[in-house]
Design a protein around this motif. Structure first.
Motif, PDB file in Angstrom:
ATOM      1  N   ARG A  90      75.104 -95.976 -36.567  1.00 12.54           N
ATOM      2  CA  ARG A  90      75.713 -96.471 -35.323  1.00 12.54           C
ATOM      3  C   ARG A  90      74.721 -96.412 -34.146  1.00 12.54           C
ATOM      4  N   GLU A  91      73.954 -95.343 -34.089  1.00 15.21           N
ATOM      5  CA  GLU A  91      73.026 -95.167 -32.958  1.00 15.21           C
ATOM      6  C   GLU A  91      71.994 -96.300 -32.933  1.00 15.21           C
ATOM      7  N   HIS A  92      71.428 -96.609 -34.095  1.00 15.90           N
ATOM      8  CA  HIS A  92      70.403 -97.662 -34.139  1.00 15.90           C
ATOM      9  C   HIS A  92      71.009 -99.027 -33.822  1.00 15.90           C
ATOM     10  N   PHE A  93      72.202 -99.269 -34.340  1.00 11.35           N
ATOM     11  CA  PHE A  93      72.854-100.551 -34.037  1.00 11.35           C
ATOM     12  C   PHE A  93      73.123-100.667 -32.538  1.00 11.35           C
ATOM     13  N   ASP A  94      73.679 -99.622 -31.959  1.00 16.73           N
ATOM     14  CA  ASP A  94      74.034 -99.690 -30.538  1.00 16.73           C
ATOM     15  C   ASP A  94      72.800 -99.829 -29.643  1.00 16.73           C
ATOM     16  N   ILE A 115      83.311 -99.147 -32.877  1.00 19.99           N
ATOM     17  CA  ILE A 115      83.349 -97.989 -31.979  1.00 19.99           C
ATOM     18  C   ILE A 115      81.945 -97.828 -31.402  1.00 19.99           C
ATOM     19  N   LEU A 116      81.869 -97.635 -30.092  1.00 21.83           N
ATOM     20  CA  LEU A 116      80.575 -97.619 -29.415  1.00 21.83           C
ATOM     21  C   LEU A 116      80.138 -96.184 -29.131  1.00 21.83           C
ATOM     22  N   THR A 117      78.833 -95.959 -29.155  1.00 25.66           N
ATOM     23  CA  THR A 117      78.321 -94.608 -28.894  1.00 25.66           C
ATOM     24  C   THR A 117      78.497 -94.259 -27.411  1.00 25.66           C
ATOM     25  N   PRO A 118      78.593 -92.954 -27.113  1.00 28.81           N
ATOM     26  CA  PRO A 118      78.692 -92.528 -25.709  1.00 28.81           C
ATOM     27  C   PRO A 118      77.523 -93.036 -24.864  1.00 28.81           C
ATOM     28  N   PHE A 136      75.829 -95.806 -25.193  1.00 28.72           N
ATOM     29  CA  PHE A 136      76.054 -97.225 -24.907  1.00 28.72           C
ATOM     30  C   PHE A 136      77.080 -97.364 -23.789  1.00 28.72           C
ATOM     31  N   VAL A 137      78.170 -96.655 -23.918  1.00 30.35           N
ATOM     32  CA  VAL A 137      79.258 -96.759 -22.939  1.00 30.35           C
ATOM     33  C   VAL A 137      78.789 -96.297 -21.557  1.00 30.35           C
ATOM     34  N   ARG A 138      78.039 -95.203 -21.540  1.00 27.82           N
ATOM     35  CA  ARG A 138      77.539 -94.699 -20.242  1.00 27.82           C
ATOM     36  C   ARG A 138      76.597 -95.696 -19.582  1.00 27.82           C
ATOM     37  N   HIS A 139      75.803 -96.371 -20.388  1.00 22.63           N
ATOM     38  CA  HIS A 139      74.841 -97.350 -19.851  1.00 22.63           C
ATOM     39  C   HIS A 139      75.550 -98.461 -19.071  1.00 22.63           C
ATOM     40  N   TYR A 140      76.766 -98.809 -19.511  1.00 23.44           N
ATOM     41  CA  TYR A 140      77.511 -99.900 -18.862  1.00 23.44           C
ATOM     42  C   TYR A 140      78.676 -99.385 -17.999  1.00 23.44           C
TER      43      TYR A 140
END
Ligand code: GRF
Length: 215
Positions: free
Chosen positions: A67-71, A94-97, A99-103
């Motif tokens: 998931r980390e590499h994909f995100d 489901i998105l990594t924290p 990724f979500v924090r970045h946006y």
């Protein structure tokens, strides 16, 4: 006011994407979709985007170890379009924290329930099984909590005695097509702000349940 750049993420049919495309095409809304990105090559929403002259990209999560590499790759792809707003429209990941924090403050999702009720899947059946008289849909800012985050707008739907999950889903879906374009329009017009975790519309704090949309 310069046009807001929007990137939409999908995994499937993209009927919410279509509603947003149609809404942006109608009015003098200062926003345009820069790209539609799907994690599935066969998502019908890609055809909708192409038909509307919008750039598309496919990034399959299957090509990444985790998931980390994909995100991380997804974030790079999204950021290459320099978006003001990222819209999740049936993006089934489901998105990594990170990724979500970045946006933070510029990432929307739509969910088929009156949040905070029925996070996750099978929301229509769960509302019926619980004997609820009201169901609906919600547009919200995305935070690290799945289907959490400050609520922007909710549309309620009455549950009728003969309803099953399919009939209810149809009515909820048609309301999704109303409230998602509305929330995107508010963002494009600089009418929405997220301050200290609470959503403001035109400078006034909304209730925790967001703006209540009725037809
Ligand atoms: C919608 O039901 C939405 O609430 C959920 O995913 C579905 C997407 O539908 N998050 P569509 O692809 O926009 O038709």
């Amino acid at each position: 006011m310069s046009d807001k750049r929007i990137v939409v993420l999908i995994s499937g049919s993209g009927s919410n994407l279509q509603a947003i495309i149609d809404h942006l095409a109608q009015g003098n809304i200062p926003g345009r979709i820069s790209a539609v990105i799907s994690n599935k090559a066969d998502a019908y929403g890609l055809t909708r985007a192409t038909n509307a002259g919008i750039e598309t990209r496919v990034l399959s999560h299957r090509e990444f170890a985790d998931r980390e590499h994909f995100d991380t790759a997804l974030q790079e792809l999204i950021d290459s379009f320099e978006p003001d707003l990222v819209v999740l429209a049936g993006f089934m990941r489901i998105l990594t924290p990170e990724f979500v924090r970045h946006y933070a403050g510029r990432l929307f999702n739509i969910h088929p329930s009156l949040l905070p009720k029925y996070k996750g899947l099978h929301t229509h059946q769960r509302a019926i099984d619980a004997g609820d008289r009201e169901h609906g849909c919600t547009v919200h800012f995305v935070t690290e909590e799945l289907d959490g985050g400050p609520l922007i707008v909710q549309a309620p739907v009455a549950i009728e005695p003969g309803d099953d999950a399919d009939s209810l889903q149809q009515r909820v879906h048609s309301l999704e097509h109303r409230i998602y374009p509305l929330a995107v329009e508010w963002f494009c017009r600089d009418r929405l702000a997220l301050r200290a975790g609470s959503v403001h519309l035109d400078g006034t704090a909304l209730p925790a349940s967001g703006f209540r949309y009725t037809e």
